[in-house]
Design a protein around this motif. Structure first.
Motif, mmCIF file in Angstrom:
data_model
loop_
_atom_site.group_PDB
_atom_site.id
_atom_site.type_symbol
_atom_site.label_atom_id
_atom_site.label_comp_id
_atom_site.label_asym_id
_atom_site.label_seq_id
_atom_site.Cartn_x
_atom_site.Cartn_y
_atom_site.Cartn_z
ATOM 1 N N VAL A 55 -5.092 18.279 -5.859
ATOM 2 C CA VAL A 55 -4.539 18.667 -4.561
ATOM 3 C C VAL A 55 -5.502 18.300 -3.434
ATOM 4 C CG1 VAL A 55 -3.172 20.522 -5.568
ATOM 5 C CG2 VAL A 55 -5.472 21.011 -4.737
ATOM 6 N N ASN A 56 -4.898 18.048 -2.277
ATOM 7 C CA ASN A 56 -5.631 17.775 -1.042
ATOM 8 C C ASN A 56 -6.559 16.555 -1.161
ATOM 9 O OD1 ASN A 56 -4.425 20.170 -0.010
ATOM 10 N ND2 ASN A 56 -6.063 21.383 -0.919
ATOM 11 N N LYS A 57 -6.153 15.601 -1.984
ATOM 12 C CA LYS A 57 -6.929 14.375 -2.144
ATOM 13 C C LYS A 57 -5.967 13.199 -2.191
ATOM 14 C CE LYS A 57 -10.167 11.978 -5.219
ATOM 15 N NZ LYS A 57 -10.902 12.047 -6.505
ATOM 16 N N SER A 58 -6.214 12.202 -1.367
ATOM 17 C CA SER A 58 -5.341 11.032 -1.306
ATOM 18 C C SER A 58 -5.603 10.119 -2.498
ATOM 19 C CB SER A 58 -5.568 10.263 0.000
ATOM 20 O OG SER A 58 -4.727 9.135 0.067
ATOM 21 N N GLN A 59 -4.496 9.662 -3.133
ATOM 22 C CA GLN A 59 -4.590 8.753 -4.265
ATOM 23 C C GLN A 59 -3.589 7.614 -4.069
ATOM 24 O OE1 GLN A 59 -4.630 12.345 -7.206
ATOM 25 N NE2 GLN A 59 -5.513 10.632 -8.316
ATOM 26 N N ASP A 60 -3.866 6.481 -4.712
ATOM 27 C CA ASP A 60 -3.063 5.276 -4.507
ATOM 28 C C ASP A 60 -2.237 4.945 -5.744
ATOM 29 O OD1 ASP A 60 -4.244 5.038 -2.039
ATOM 30 O OD2 ASP A 60 -5.812 3.677 -2.753
ATOM 31 N N PHE A 61 -1.094 4.286 -5.490
ATOM 32 C CA PHE A 61 -0.280 3.712 -6.558
ATOM 33 C C PHE A 61 -0.414 2.192 -6.490
ATOM 34 C CE2 PHE A 61 2.515 7.551 -7.096
ATOM 35 C CZ PHE A 61 2.242 7.694 -8.447
ATOM 36 N N PRO A 62 -0.687 1.537 -7.620
ATOM 37 C CA PRO A 62 -0.940 0.082 -7.596
ATOM 38 C C PRO A 62 0.345 -0.740 -7.705
ATOM 39 C CG PRO A 62 -1.344 0.935 -9.786
ATOM 40 C CD PRO A 62 -0.921 2.114 -8.949
ATOM 41 N N LEU A 63 1.206 -0.662 -6.706
ATOM 42 C CA LEU A 63 2.412 -1.494 -6.700
ATOM 43 C C LEU A 63 2.110 -2.852 -6.066
ATOM 44 C CD1 LEU A 63 5.197 1.040 -5.682
ATOM 45 C CD2 LEU A 63 4.870 -0.017 -7.902
ATOM 46 N N LEU A 64 2.776 -3.892 -6.578
ATOM 47 C CA LEU A 64 2.628 -5.209 -5.966
ATOM 48 C C LEU A 64 3.422 -5.304 -4.673
ATOM 49 C CD1 LEU A 64 2.868 -7.509 -9.115
ATOM 50 C CD2 LEU A 64 0.825 -6.812 -7.884
ATOM 51 N N THR A 65 4.623 -4.720 -4.686
ATOM 52 C CA THR A 65 5.499 -4.755 -3.513
ATOM 53 C C THR A 65 6.168 -3.397 -3.367
ATOM 54 O OG1 THR A 65 5.944 -7.092 -3.939
ATOM 55 C CG2 THR A 65 7.422 -5.956 -2.406
ATOM 56 N N GLY A 104 0.816 -1.213 0.000
ATOM 57 C CA GLY A 104 0.000 0.000 0.000
ATOM 58 C C GLY A 104 0.846 1.257 0.000
ATOM 59 N N LEU A 105 0.704 2.098 -1.028
ATOM 60 C CA LEU A 105 1.389 3.389 -1.114
ATOM 61 C C LEU A 105 0.397 4.415 -1.637
ATOM 62 C CD1 LEU A 105 3.905 5.207 -1.034
ATOM 63 C CD2 LEU A 105 4.396 4.488 -3.368
ATOM 64 N N SER A 106 0.079 5.401 -0.804
ATOM 65 C CA SER A 106 -0.801 6.485 -1.232
ATOM 66 C C SER A 106 -0.061 7.801 -1.083
ATOM 67 C CB SER A 106 -2.093 6.498 -0.421
ATOM 68 O OG SER A 106 -1.818 6.798 0.938
ATOM 69 N N TRP A 107 -0.479 8.783 -1.860
ATOM 70 C CA TRP A 107 0.169 10.085 -1.840
ATOM 71 C C TRP A 107 -0.898 11.181 -1.842
ATOM 72 C CZ3 TRP A 107 -1.173 13.145 -5.936
ATOM 73 C CH2 TRP A 107 -1.673 12.489 -7.079
ATOM 74 N N MET A 108 -0.526 12.313 -1.327
ATOM 75 C CA MET A 108 -1.419 13.469 -1.347
ATOM 76 C C MET A 108 -0.574 14.734 -1.410
ATOM 77 S SD MET A 108 -4.540 14.607 1.195
ATOM 78 C CE MET A 108 -3.504 14.787 2.650
ATOM 79 N N VAL A 109 -0.930 15.615 -2.321
ATOM 80 C CA VAL A 109 -0.272 16.915 -2.429
ATOM 81 C C VAL A 109 -1.139 17.931 -1.707
ATOM 82 C CG1 VAL A 109 0.546 18.717 -3.979
ATOM 83 C CG2 VAL A 109 0.837 16.323 -4.609
ATOM 84 N N GLU A 110 -0.592 18.496 -0.645
ATOM 85 C CA GLU A 110 -1.284 19.547 0.096
ATOM 86 C C GLU A 110 -0.834 20.900 -0.452
ATOM 87 O OE1 GLU A 110 -0.460 18.979 4.211
ATOM 88 O OE2 GLU A 110 -1.824 17.274 4.416
ATOM 89 N N ALA A 111 -1.790 21.674 -0.964
ATOM 90 C CA ALA A 111 -1.473 22.972 -1.558
ATOM 91 C C ALA A 111 -2.678 23.886 -1.405
ATOM 92 C CB ALA A 111 -1.103 22.819 -3.029
ATOM 93 N N PRO A 112 -2.434 25.184 -1.292
ATOM 94 C CA PRO A 112 -3.559 26.116 -1.147
ATOM 95 C C PRO A 112 -4.342 26.332 -2.434
ATOM 96 C CG PRO A 112 -1.472 27.299 -1.148
ATOM 97 C CD PRO A 112 -1.137 25.848 -1.104
ATOM 98 N N CYS A 113 -3.753 26.007 -3.615
ATOM 99 C CA CYS A 113 -4.409 26.247 -4.902
ATOM 100 C C CYS A 113 -4.312 25.003 -5.773
ATOM 101 C CB CYS A 113 -3.747 27.410 -5.655
ATOM 102 S SG CYS A 113 -3.811 28.998 -4.810
ATOM 103 N N PRO A 114 -5.169 24.896 -6.780
ATOM 104 C CA PRO A 114 -4.997 23.820 -7.760
ATOM 105 C C PRO A 114 -3.641 23.930 -8.451
ATOM 106 C CG PRO A 114 -7.160 24.849 -7.976
ATOM 107 C CD PRO A 114 -6.384 25.708 -7.035
ATOM 108 N N LEU A 115 -3.059 22.797 -8.804
ATOM 109 C CA LEU A 115 -1.743 22.760 -9.431
ATOM 110 C C LEU A 115 -1.837 22.094 -10.795
ATOM 111 C CD1 LEU A 115 0.451 21.556 -6.419
ATOM 112 C CD2 LEU A 115 0.408 23.848 -7.394
#
Length: 695
Positions: free
Chosen positions: A357-367, A316-327
């Protein structure tokens, strides 16, 4: 002095916006929906804004495929209007998704999918238009009917126009469109409304006549809002970040009279918007977002943006970009080799993901792997990079990333990701991966590599730790062998080095007949220097010769050579013979010394007495180039010492220069051959010059 720049900014911005030109004015006061020729439309009143889950169509359906908006004015009178957003939809007949009959095992059902549309049935659709502005939203439903004769799968059948959504002056509104039930992703569009600074609204919208307004001034890094209002007017100032489907309040206050407000640097980002309106109920707001193209605002935006990673388990690897404006940016997975500062984007098939921005998203890695990091790129520039924390996945590993792909006839190919690209394995290239290619493929086949991704290709991480240890052992052994060889060579050459340190000194004297002959002399001196001889020739001592003069320089060099058991070489040429004949009288007595410009002429005042008084033996050697001057042409006086004809007598000449020693005969002949070959080009140049002079 603050520099007002808003007027210039507006002149540039407004020049590219449609409402600079005349806005269409609508006389009707109610909403209206109309369709293009052949279609029929019926507008329903407001409905609830509910977006259901997408349902794959089972038959032909009518769907919107393009959404356009424009700003118009809805007017009760010529000078009593409000801004409004007109929506235009283009409609297309869509076929159901064609299923593979072999997958379902239902050939009959698959054939039913492609049945022609009945000529007596019209096609109907319920289309939702959703409108959202600050603090308000609204949805309307339009029923559209397409006659059976116009139903053509995959064809555009016409358009729908809706007039119109009332919108705030200077605001930003968002429009969505979808069918009910939804058969595809919703269409959406953002529309910016003009503000009261435009002449069209100033003349037609009454609320703009009494609105307070502002200017912006910049001095250095400080940015101020200059609020230009009457002394007693009460108004509200509202600063906010215009984020996607959200607004973040930065400043909200009731003010009176003119004000100068300095903006906080942390608030200055591209989506910072400003609203002002009179402090009365239902007042129209004067708003603007003037910093979308401001370079300082964009720098502040990236300095406040953060990339956060979340890891759970081993996959499981998720990422989120926190920013005050759309990028406007994209997320990239990259591979960071151990000990390297650079992180290389992973090869295909991993896709690049657009940033929300400000939304968690996932990367589909096996390992998961500690060397797999996440980057944020914008405008071809790396903005942010984060790697998984060491306390979860551990430190980075010395692994090699392999990409496995399939070709025709189930053939597999492998390449290893390196700094200069992906190296095909096996390979004859001079890279680390190519050197270890065979071992890496064996590790892969024996199950020692970890699979990170499996789609249209497979990514493997193979450990290099054991090969790194073996490599260091081999390098250490190679270093020891090299050091031993160097030490042995030093010991073997110790005697030779001593001989070189005590090389016999030789002073070479010649007459500078012409430039080609000087080059020939220089070539000879260079060749002799390769032997254990320390050669002195005036060509190499120009500065010293100029400071001392030819005679003084000759005396110093002759004294040093003879004191150290060296030898003086007299190299005769036609010019040298002529100089000697001028110095000698017919009866053989020397003339008195005369001022001379070259070293050979100056040396004759000392050289001739040595020969006349019998002191030359053992101290002098005479030589000439036989093709330029035969030995018989040398005055008899100088035959008291050995005379050598070059290059035919080169071995004997070298033996005389080196003096008594144990040098082997074959070695001396080899040196003589090399010296002769080295002299040949310069000698041929002199001969060509002599031939030209004779002609």
């Amino acid at each position: 002095m603050p520099v007002p720049w808003l007027l210039l900014f507006f002149s540039l911005i407004l020049g590219s916006r449609p409402w600079v030109f005349s806005l269409e004015k609508l006389a009707e006061s109610h909403d209206d929906a109309r369709c293009s020729q052949g279609l029929s439309c019926h507008l329903w009143d407001d409905v609830l804004c509910l977006l259901e889950r997408i349902e794959p169509p089972q038959d032909l359906v009518l769907v919107p495929t393009k959404l356009q908006t424009e700003v118009v004015l809805r007017c009760r009178e010529e000078s009593n209007c409000v801004p409004c957003v007109r929506v235009t939809l283009h409609l297309t007949v869509q076929e159901p998704r064609k299923e593979d009959p072999e997958e379902d095992g239902l050939q009959e059902d698959a054939e039913l999918t492609f049945r022609p549309w009945p000529r007596n049935e019209s096609l109907q659709a319920e289309i939702i238009l959703s409108f959202q502005a600050y603090l308000s939203d609204r949805c309307v439903l339009v029923k559209v009917e397409v006659p059976a004769a116009m139903v053509q799968p995959g064809q555009n059948v016409g358009s729908l126009v809706f007039d119109c959504f009332k919108a705030p002056v200077g605001g930003e509104v968002r429009i969505w469109s979808y069918t009910q039930p939804p058969y595809q992703e919703e269409l959406n569009h953002t529309q910016q409304l003009p503000d009261c600074i435009g002449p069209e609204l100033q003349d037609s919208v009454r609320s703009c006549w009494v609105l307070p307004w502002f200017n912006i001034s910049a001095e250095g890094d400080a940015i101020q809002l200059v609020l230009d209002v009457s002394t007693e007017q009460n108004y509200i100032l509202f600063l906010y970040w215009n984020q996607t489907r959200n607004f973040s309040t930065r400043f909200h206050e009731v003010l009176t009279g003119p004000q100068n407000i300095t903006l906080n640097q942390t608030d200055l980002v591209p989506c910072l918007c400003i609203q002002m309106w009179p402090n009365v109920q239902d007042a129209i707001r004067n708003s603007h977002c003037p910093f979308w193209e401001d370079s300082r605002a964009h720098r502040n935006l990236w300095s406040q943006s953060k990339l956060k990673l979340r890891v759970w388990g081993t996959t499981g690897l998720s990422w989120m970009v926190e920013a005050p404006c759309p990028l406007s940016a994209e997320i990239v997975l990259c591979w960071k080799p151990m000990g390297s500062e650079s992180c290389h984007p992973l090869p295909l098939p991993l896709p690049r993901e657009n940033v929300t921005v400000n939304k968690s998203q996932d990367f589909p890695l096996l390992t998961l792997h500690p060397n797999v990091c996440v980057q944020v790129w914008s405008r071809e520039k790396l903005r942010i990079q984060e790697c998984p924390p060491e306390d979860i996945l551990g430190p980075q590993r010395d692994d090699m990333l392999l990409l496995e792909t399939w070709g025709p006839q189930e053939s597999h190919s492998f390449c290893a990701m390196e700094t200069n690209g992906c190296t095909t394995l096996p390979s004859m290239a001079h890279t680390r991966a190519a050197f270890l290619g065979k071992q890496l493929l064996q590790d892969l086949q024996s199950g020692q590599c970890v699979q990170l991704w499996n789609d249209t290709g497979i990514l493997w991480a193979c450990s290099l730790q054991k090969y790194t240890h073996e490599r260091w052992v081999l390098l250490w052994l190679a270093f020891l062998v090299l050091a031993a060889c160097i030490l042995l060579l030093l010991l073997l050459n110790r005697g030779g080095m001593k001989g070189a340190a005590h090389a016999r000194r030789a002073l070479l004297l010649y007459s500078p007949d012409h430039a080609s002959f000087e080059r020939l002399v220089g070539t000879l001196a260079t060749a002799l220097w390769q032997l254990p001889l320390s050669v002195a020739v005036d060509l190499w001592h120009r500065r010293e010769l100029s400071a001392l003069g030819p005679l003084a320089w000759f005396h110093a060099q002759r004294r040093q050579a003879l004191q150290e058991g060296g030898v003086v070489i007299l190299l005769f040429s036609p010019g040298a013979v002529a100089l000697c004949q001028e110095w000698l009288q017919e009866v053989g007595a020397p003339q008195g010394p005369a001022p001379t410009a070259d070293t050979f002429a100056a040396s004759l005042s000392c050289v001739l007495p040595d020969f006349l008084e019998g002191r030359a033996a053992g101290c002098y050697v005479v030589a000439c180039f036989e093709e330029l001057l035969p030995p018989q042409g040398i005055p008899d006086l100088f035959h008291a010492v050995p005379v050598f004809s070059l290059p035919s007598q080169m071995p004997a000449f070298l033996r005389a220069l080196l003096g008594p020693g144990k040098r082997r005969q074959d070695t001396l002949k080899a040196h003589a051959t090399r010296v002769g070959q080295y002299l040949q080009p310069a000698l041929e140049e002199c001969l060509q010059l002599g031939s030209s002079s004779a002609l």
